[in-house]
Design a protein around this motif. Structure first.
Motif, short mmCIF file in Angstrom:
data_model
loop_
_atom_site.label_atom_id
_atom_site.label_comp_id
_atom_site.label_asym_id
_atom_site.label_seq_id
_atom_site.Cartn_x
_atom_site.Cartn_y
_atom_site.Cartn_z
N ILE A 181 0.84 -1.20 0.00
CA ILE A 181 0.00 0.00 0.00
C ILE A 181 0.88 1.25 0.00
O ILE A 181 1.80 1.36 0.81
N THR A 182 0.58 2.16 -0.90
CA THR A 182 1.26 3.46 -0.96
C THR A 182 0.25 4.54 -0.64
O THR A 182 -0.87 4.53 -1.17
N VAL A 183 0.62 5.49 0.23
CA VAL A 183 -0.26 6.61 0.57
C VAL A 183 0.31 7.89 -0.03
O VAL A 183 1.45 8.26 0.27
N VAL A 184 -0.48 8.54 -0.87
CA VAL A 184 -0.13 9.86 -1.42
C VAL A 184 -1.21 10.82 -0.94
O VAL A 184 -2.37 10.66 -1.31
N PRO A 185 -0.90 11.81 -0.10
CA PRO A 185 -1.93 12.71 0.44
C PRO A 185 -2.76 13.36 -0.66
O PRO A 185 -2.26 13.64 -1.76
N TRP A 186 -4.03 13.62 -0.33
CA TRP A 186 -4.97 14.13 -1.32
C TRP A 186 -4.50 15.43 -1.96
O TRP A 186 -4.77 15.67 -3.15
N ALA A 187 -3.82 16.29 -1.22
CA ALA A 187 -3.41 17.59 -1.76
C ALA A 187 -2.61 17.44 -3.04
O ALA A 187 -2.69 18.28 -3.94
N SER A 188 -1.82 16.38 -3.15
CA SER A 188 -1.01 16.17 -4.36
C SER A 188 -1.45 14.95 -5.17
O SER A 188 -0.88 14.68 -6.22
N TYR A 189 -2.45 14.25 -4.68
CA TYR A 189 -2.84 12.97 -5.30
C TYR A 189 -3.28 13.11 -6.76
O TYR A 189 -2.75 12.41 -7.64
N PRO A 190 -4.26 13.97 -7.08
CA PRO A 190 -4.73 14.01 -8.48
C PRO A 190 -3.63 14.34 -9.48
O PRO A 190 -3.51 13.69 -10.52
N GLU A 191 -2.81 15.35 -9.15
CA GLU A 191 -1.77 15.75 -10.09
C GLU A 191 -0.68 14.69 -10.21
O GLU A 191 -0.22 14.39 -11.32
N LYS A 192 -0.29 14.12 -9.08
CA LYS A 192 0.76 13.09 -9.12
C LYS A 192 0.28 11.86 -9.86
O LYS A 192 1.03 11.25 -10.65
N LEU A 193 -0.97 11.47 -9.65
CA LEU A 193 -1.50 10.30 -10.35
C LEU A 193 -1.53 10.57 -11.85
O LEU A 193 -1.16 9.69 -12.65
N ARG A 194 -1.96 11.76 -12.24
CA ARG A 194 -2.01 12.09 -13.66
C ARG A 194 -0.62 11.96 -14.30
O ARG A 194 -0.47 11.37 -15.37
N LEU A 195 0.38 12.50 -13.62
CA LEU A 195 1.74 12.43 -14.16
C LEU A 195 2.27 11.01 -14.18
O LEU A 195 2.93 10.59 -15.14
N ASP A 196 1.99 10.26 -13.13
CA ASP A 196 2.51 8.89 -13.05
C ASP A 196 1.83 7.96 -14.06
O ASP A 196 2.48 7.08 -14.64
N VAL A 197 0.52 8.15 -14.26
CA VAL A 197 -0.17 7.34 -15.27
C VAL A 197 0.40 7.66 -16.65
O VAL A 197 0.70 6.76 -17.45
N ALA A 198 0.59 8.95 -16.93
CA ALA A 198 1.13 9.35 -18.24
C ALA A 198 2.55 8.82 -18.43
O ALA A 198 2.94 8.45 -19.54
N GLY A 199 3.33 8.77 -17.34
CA GLY A 199 4.72 8.33 -17.44
C GLY A 199 4.93 6.85 -17.24
O GLY A 199 6.08 6.38 -17.23
N GLY A 200 3.85 6.10 -17.03
CA GLY A 200 3.97 4.65 -16.85
C GLY A 200 4.50 4.25 -15.49
O GLY A 200 4.98 3.12 -15.33
N ALA A 201 4.40 5.16 -14.49
CA ALA A 201 4.94 4.86 -13.16
C ALA A 201 3.86 4.63 -12.11
O ALA A 201 4.17 4.50 -10.93
N ALA A 202 2.59 4.58 -12.52
CA ALA A 202 1.51 4.42 -11.55
C ALA A 202 1.45 2.99 -11.03
O ALA A 202 1.92 2.05 -11.68
N GLU A 203 0.86 2.83 -9.86
CA GLU A 203 0.70 1.52 -9.25
C GLU A 203 -0.23 0.63 -10.08
O GLU A 203 -0.94 1.10 -10.96
N ASP A 204 -0.25 -0.65 -9.74
CA ASP A 204 -1.12 -1.61 -10.43
C ASP A 204 -2.59 -1.30 -10.17
O ASP A 204 -3.44 -1.55 -11.02
N LEU A 205 -2.87 -0.82 -8.96
CA LEU A 205 -4.23 -0.48 -8.56
C LEU A 205 -4.19 0.87 -7.86
O LEU A 205 -3.22 1.19 -7.16
N PHE A 206 -5.24 1.67 -8.03
CA PHE A 206 -5.25 2.97 -7.34
C PHE A 206 -6.67 3.45 -7.13
O PHE A 206 -7.57 3.16 -7.91
#
Length: 423
Positions: free
Chosen positions: A68-93
């Motif tokens: 389990i990885t915790v990314v606080p909500w304040a940065s969650y949407p933007e970080k997820l967007r960047l990680d999905v685009a860059g292929g670095a997102a988790e298997d599930l989110f």
């Protein structure tokens, strides 16, 4: 021992520690022969419940481990967007704004993965929220219920307000308004009577809906219509009259009003079940829950669900399928409701949540009863996150009294439409 030898040994030891740490955190795809999956969420308080659920899953599936990885909500949407685009997102989110990812082919099709019959177990409103283009794009995990009002019994008693009066409150721009007069009574015994502020889910949407308005019509933003002007004029007037905190405080801290309520400095706090557990733990005074005020169009709440999406680029689709099936099952989902933290999305498990609070002597029915009436959609569609971000500063200025309500809503509507169109 020579200093150079000590340095070499130190580097070697550091390397061993780093490798061990990486393995422990699940940063490799294989962990002692196990397939390792990663799950990203934004609320640390959910880690114990998820860990308990996933431990049970791992006992039944010894070849899979889930970190389990915790990314606080304040940065969650933007970080997820960047990680999905860059292929670095988790298997599930976790996701609640999923449309852009679904349209871009970044999510697994849940119906194809788990079978069309899986949806029968889940809250229908949650299924509807995560269905787009005839396909389901996330496994619902929990729902928020509707909006209600938390009240401080001691402050109500000091103002000689019977809690039963709260169920009859009506807000209105006309002479039949009963909310504002009651708030004036409460303001005589507390720094603030109520949490009128730019709070999208707890305040904005319920007031828009109970004024007869909508936030969106399809993918068009329509909150600047006459009903929207009525709702926001009423709210900003409460702030201007000192019945709610200054927007100088609430614009910079979304938790300002909740903290004020927990400190005993606010009499009424309109919110959802997502704050119930914290209030139960931290409020050192008598409190209760009441129906939210009725507006010109009645009581109109929104409800929202959080789902777990599967990353379409995962290297372990079969393991992801098994985890999603578990998290969407009655056995796997019930852990999220056992401690009263949230309402499970599996309908069969929702009684667990009610029973928990009944044992604590807390009547949670106002959060559910309000949903028997009409509801206002919580919004969505391509570019929705960007639209909300564009709206925030304009509505913040409006609540500060620096922009007239009709002008602010018109400007915010245009900004939202433009931001969504650029996505």
């Amino acid at each position: 021992m020579k200093s150079s030898t000590r340095a070499v040994l130190g580097i070697a030891l550091a390397a061993v520690v780093l490798i061990a740490t990486a393995l422990w955190l699940g940063r490799t795809d294989q962990d002692s022969g196990h397939t390792v999956l990663r799950l990203r969420i934004w609320d640390e308080s959910f880690v114990p419940a998820y860990r308990a659920s996933l431990d049970a899953f791992e006992r039944a599936n010894p070849d899979v481990r889930v970190r389990i990885t915790v990314v606080p909500w304040a940065s969650y949407p933007e970080k997820l967007r960047l990680d999905v685009a860059g292929g670095a997102a988790e298997d599930l989110f976790w996701t609640n704004l999923y449309e852009d990812y679904a349209d871009a082919g970044r999510l697994l099709d849940i119906g194809a993965l788990l079978g069309a019959g899986a949806v029968r177990a889940w809250d229908p409103s949650a299924v509807a929220q995560y269905t787009r283009g005839g396909r389901l794009w996330a496994v619902p995990q929990f729902v928020d219920g509707g909006t209600a009002v938390y009240y401080n019994r001691e402050l109500l008693a000091a103002a000689r307000v019977d809690p039963g009066e709260l169920a009859t409150l009506r807000w209105s721009p006309g002479a039949d308004d009963t909310l504002r007069p009651l708030l004036r009574r409460l303001a005589a015994v507390a720094p603030w009577a109520y949490n009128a502020a730019h709070d999208f889910q707890s305040i904005d949407l319920p007031y828009l809906g109970s004024a007869g308005g909508r936030f969106q019509d399809g993918e068009r933003y329509v909150f600047d219509d006459p009903q929207g002007v009525t709702a926001y004029t009423y709210l900003t007037r409460l702030v201007a009259e000192g019945l709610a905190p200054s927007a100088a405080d609430t614009n910079t801290s979304r938790d300002f009003t909740k903290t004020a309520f927990l400190q005993g400095r606010m009499a009424l706090f309109q919110s959802g079940t997502y704050n119930l557990a914290q209030i139960a733990q931290q409020a050192h005074f008598g409190w209760g829950v009441a129906l939210m005020p009725r507006g010109p169009a009645g009581r109109v709440s929104t409800d929202n669900a959080i789902g777990v999406a599967g990353n379409a680029t995962t290297r372990h689709p079969d393991a992801v399928r098994r985890v999603l099936a578990w998290l969407g099952s009655a056995e796997g989902n019930r852990y999220l409701g056992e401690n009263g933290a949230t309402i499970p999305a599996v309908v069969a498990d929702q009684g667990v949540y009610r029973e928990y609070w009944a044992r604590k002597g807390i009547d949670v029915s106002p959060f559910f009863d309000v949903l028997d009436g009409p509801r206002i959609g919580s919004g969505g569609g391509p570019g929705f996150a960007a639209a909300l971000k564009a709206i925030d500063p304009i509505l913040g200025e409006m609540f500060l009294g620096r922009i007239p309500v009709p002008e602010a809503l018109s400007r915010a509507r245009d900004a939202a439409q433009q931001a969504a169109g650029r996505q």
